[in-house]
Design a protein around this motif. Structure first.
Motif, PDB file in Angstrom:
ATOM      1  N   TRP A  87     -12.027   3.452  -6.873  1.00  0.00           N
ATOM      2  CA  TRP A  87     -10.674   3.903  -7.153  1.00  0.00           C
ATOM      3  C   TRP A  87      -9.700   2.888  -6.562  1.00  0.00           C
ATOM      4  O   TRP A  87      -9.855   2.437  -5.409  1.00  0.00           O
ATOM      5  N   TYR A  88      -8.707   2.546  -7.384  1.00  0.00           N
ATOM      6  CA  TYR A  88      -7.648   1.642  -6.960  1.00  0.00           C
ATOM      7  C   TYR A  88      -6.304   2.324  -7.179  1.00  0.00           C
ATOM      8  O   TYR A  88      -6.128   3.102  -8.110  1.00  0.00           O
ATOM      9  N   LYS A  89      -5.355   1.966  -6.316  1.00  0.00           N
ATOM     10  CA  LYS A  89      -3.975   2.469  -6.426  1.00  0.00           C
ATOM     11  C   LYS A  89      -3.074   1.306  -6.812  1.00  0.00           C
ATOM     12  O   LYS A  89      -3.185   0.217  -6.239  1.00  0.00           O
ATOM     13  N   GLN A  90      -2.218   1.524  -7.795  1.00  0.00           N
ATOM     14  CA  GLN A  90      -1.278   0.479  -8.200  1.00  0.00           C
ATOM     15  C   GLN A  90       0.152   1.014  -8.109  1.00  0.00           C
ATOM     16  O   GLN A  90       0.622   1.733  -8.997  1.00  0.00           O
ATOM     17  N   PRO A  91       0.878   0.671  -7.055  1.00  0.00           N
ATOM     18  CA  PRO A  91       2.286   1.076  -6.970  1.00  0.00           C
ATOM     19  C   PRO A  91       3.114   0.313  -7.999  1.00  0.00           C
ATOM     20  O   PRO A  91       2.593  -0.578  -8.681  1.00  0.00           O
ATOM     21  N   SER A  94       5.070  -1.981  -7.630  1.00  0.00           N
ATOM     22  CA  SER A  94       5.118  -3.421  -7.340  1.00  0.00           C
ATOM     23  C   SER A  94       4.007  -4.184  -8.070  1.00  0.00           C
ATOM     24  O   SER A  94       4.102  -5.402  -8.241  1.00  0.00           O
ATOM     25  N   GLY A  95       2.971  -3.495  -8.493  1.00  0.00           N
ATOM     26  CA  GLY A  95       1.932  -4.116  -9.301  1.00  0.00           C
ATOM     27  C   GLY A  95       0.631  -4.431  -8.600  1.00  0.00           C
ATOM     28  O   GLY A  95      -0.388  -4.614  -9.254  1.00  0.00           O
ATOM     29  N   GLU A  96       0.635  -4.540  -7.297  1.00  0.00           N
ATOM     30  CA  GLU A  96      -0.606  -4.894  -6.613  1.00  0.00           C
ATOM     31  C   GLU A  96      -1.635  -3.776  -6.774  1.00  0.00           C
ATOM     32  O   GLU A  96      -1.287  -2.614  -6.892  1.00  0.00           O
ATOM     33  N   MET A  97      -2.893  -4.149  -6.808  1.00  0.00           N
ATOM     34  CA  MET A  97      -3.988  -3.192  -6.912  1.00  0.00           C
ATOM     35  C   MET A  97      -4.582  -3.030  -5.515  1.00  0.00           C
ATOM     36  O   MET A  97      -5.105  -3.977  -4.935  1.00  0.00           O
ATOM     37  N   ILE A  98      -4.532  -1.818  -5.010  1.00  0.00           N
ATOM     38  CA  ILE A  98      -5.002  -1.546  -3.660  1.00  0.00           C
ATOM     39  C   ILE A  98      -6.319  -0.779  -3.729  1.00  0.00           C
ATOM     40  O   ILE A  98      -6.381   0.309  -4.309  1.00  0.00           O
ATOM     41  N   PHE A  99      -7.350  -1.344  -3.143  1.00  0.00           N
ATOM     42  CA  PHE A  99      -8.657  -0.691  -3.129  1.00  0.00           C
ATOM     43  C   PHE A  99      -8.604   0.535  -2.222  1.00  0.00           C
ATOM     44  O   PHE A  99      -8.110   0.465  -1.091  1.00  0.00           O
TER      45      PHE A  99
END
Lengths: 115, 115
Positions: free
Chosen positions: A36-40, A42-47
Motif C-alpha cells: 500500500w502506498y499513499k499519494q498526497p 504533492s504527488g510523492e508516493m509514500i510506502f
C-alpha cells in the motif's frame, strides 16, 4: 482481467475514526507481495505497508494494518484513528514472482478525513 | 526508509525540445530503478525497468527511442524525453529497489508540461 481492484474511488471518514480501504487481487503465482502506498496532492508516493504471500500474520505499521485474507484474495488497508493528514490517494499494488520486480497498481482510492 | 530524489520537480518546455529527468537514491545503492508515468486522477503506469550497467527493459507500447533511460551508476538513473510534444505532458515518477528487497521507494516526481 484486472490484477488489482480497488472498488472505492472515494471514501470519507471522520477524524479519529478507523477506515478500511478495499483491495482485491488476482494472481496464480504462489509467491507474491502486496503493498500500500499513499499519494498526497504533492504527488510523492509514500510506502506504507507490505504483506508477503507466505507471511502468517497480518502486517502492521503504526496506525496502518493490512487485513490479509489469502483465500479471498483481499488485502484491505485499515487506518486507525484517522488524522486530517491522512487525506490522500491510496494505491494498492502487487508484485508477482513471475513478473520479476515489477509492480502492478490499482486505480486508487481517494480518502478524505473530515474534522 | 530509503530516500529517493528527483530533479527537476517541475519543468516547462517547448515542443520539440528534449528534457532530462534525474532520479537518485540518496542513502542506498539501487541496482534496479523504475520509471512510471501518471496522468491526472489515474494510476501509475510502468514505463521501463532500469538495471545498473545494462539496457532498460521497456513496457509494451512505450517508445524506447522517445524515452531514453540511462542507469549509469548504482545511485543515478535518468529519463530523457526526446523531441517532447504536448501529449508527453504528464507526471513522471521514479522508484528504486534496494538489492533483492521487495519494496520500491519512490521519488517525489516530476511534472512535465510541454507547450
Amino acid at each position: 482481467a484486472q490484477k488489482i481492484t480497488q472498488t472505492q474511488p472515494g471514501m470519507f471518514v471522520q477524524e479519529k475514526e478507523a477506515v478500511t480501504l478495499d483491495c482485491t487481487y488476482d494472481t496464480s503465482d504462489p509467491s507474491y507481495g502486496l503493498f500500500w502506498y499513499k499519494q498526497p496532492s504533492s504527488g510523492e508516493m509514500i510506502f506504507l505497508i507490505y504483506q508477503g504471500s507466505y507471511d502468517q500474520q497480518n502486517a502492521t505499521e503504526g496506525r496502518y494494518s493490512l487485513n490479509f485474507q489469502k483465500a479471498r484474495k483481499s488485502a484491505n488497508l485499515v487506518i486507525s484513528a484517522s488524522q486530517l493528514g491522512d487525506s490522500a490517494m491510496y494505491f494498492c499494488a502487487m508484485r508477482e514472482e513471475t513478473s520479476g520486480s515489477r509492480l502492478t497498481f490499482g486505480e486508487g482510492t481517494q480518502l478524505t478525513v473530515n474534522p | 526508509g530509503a530516500v529517493v530524489s528527483q530533479h527537476p520537480s517541475r519543468v516547462i518546455c517547448k515542443s520539440g525540445t528534449s528534457v532530462k529527468i534525474e532520479c537518485r537514491s540518496l542513502d542506498f545503492q539501487a541496482t534496479t530503478m523504475f520509471w512510471y508515468r501518471q496522468f491526472p486522477k489515474q494510476s501509475l503506469m510502468l514505463m521501463a525497468t532500469s538495471n545498473e550497467g545494462s539496457k532498460a527493459t521497456y513496457e509494451q507500447g512505450v517508445e524506447k527511442d522517445k524515452f531514453l533511460i540511462n542507469h549509469a551508476s548504482l545511485t543515478l538513473s535518468t529519463l530523457t524525453v526526446t523531441s517532447a510534444h504536448p501529449e508527453d505532458s504528464s507526471f513522471y515518477i521514479c522508484s528504486a529497489r534496494v538489492g533483492g528487497a521487495a519494496t520500491q521507494y519512490f521519488g517525489p516526481g516530476t511534472r512535465l508540461l510541454v507547450l
